[in-house]
Design an enzyme around this catalytic site. Structure first.
Site: not given
Length: 273
Positions: A135, A148
């Site tokens: 990501s 995250y």
């Protein structure tokens, strides 16, 4: 080998470039359904039906058996595509240690365990390609994504180190840091705020087809790192490095803005299905 599909239909384009394919995931029914979709869309003269392996990163004790089963499919793995992702959105003080561990297992410990298990085979054959679909938060941490972002930074660092370590064995390591995957418009209007510009999917996001096309290019070029994002997220990455105080001030302003709390997910990647 593909772990957890974010954009399954688009990945049919990747599969048609490979004769033998292993699909991995934690739900057998979804794996079978996806395999059927791939098979029906492909030319049987050019590809073989994919083999399926159950993988649950929530059960790390099962990983040795997963590695053995994977290698037994075809004897080796030439291209490993790691696409595991689990996201949690919450303030730091509201995130339990149990959730922290679950996210780290799925986003960090799981992928590196699979890579470690398959590396000896690649090293002995002195060939292989490992692709981490990560990501943009492996490059840029956003508020309310602490766990995250930490997992994505950790896995990015691991594969950056691995790239240098295995180069002498003829093994390529590529990382793809993408912004969020565009999904159908929810039809809900968001309030304007400092973060409203980040909420416009057409400006900030990428389509599944774009992501699949980029991975196809990487399979051929073996490019080491790709950041899949439009100009604003890339500017934020540079601002974090060149003007950190300004960047931190903008982050804090977004958190202090009530509407920004709901819109701050702009630079995150796709949610888990």
């Amino acid at each position: 080998m593909l772990l957890k599909m974010i954009f399954p239909l688009a990945f049919s384009r990747v599969w048609t470039q490979l004769q033998f394919f292993i699909l991995c995931g934690k739900t057998w029914e979804k794996l079978e359904g996806f395999a059927d979709n791939l098979t029906s869309a492909a030319d049987p003269k050019l590809t073989f039906p994919p083999k399926l392996v159950l993988v649950d990163f929530g059960d790390m004790n099962s990983m040795p058996d997963v590695i053995v089963e994977t290698l037994e499919c075809y004897g080796c793995v030439d291209v490993l595509i790691l696409n595991s992702s689990l996201k949690v959105k919450a303030p730091v003080q509201s995130t339990s240690l149990k959730m922290d561990k679950l996210v780290m297992d799925n986003n960090y410990f799981g992928p590196i365990t699979v890579a470690k298990g398959l590396l000896p085979s690649m090293m002995s054959r002195r060939t292989g390609h490992v692709i981490l679909v990560n990501s943009i938060q492996g490059k840029l941490a956003m508020p309310f994504r602490a766990t995250y972002a930490a997992s994505k930074h950790a896995v990015q660092a691991f594969f950056d180190c691995l790239r240098a370590e295995v180069q002498e064995y003829g093994i390529s390591v590529s990382t793809v840091n993408h912004t969020f995957i565009i999904s159908p418009p929810p039809g809900e209007k968001t309030k304007k705020s400092i973060w409203s510009i980040f909420s416009k999917q057409k400006v900030m996001g990428i389509t599944p087809a774009e992501a699949a096309s980029e991975i196809l290019k990487i399979l051929n070029s073996k490019k080491r790192e790709v950041v899949m994002a439009h100009s604003l997220p890339k500017m934020a990455i540079y601002a974090r490095s060149l003007f950190p105080n300004v960047f931190f001030a903008v982050m804090a302003a977004g958190v202090n803005n009530a509407a920004g709390v709901n819109n701050i997910a702009a630079l995150a990647d796709s949610e888990e299905p």
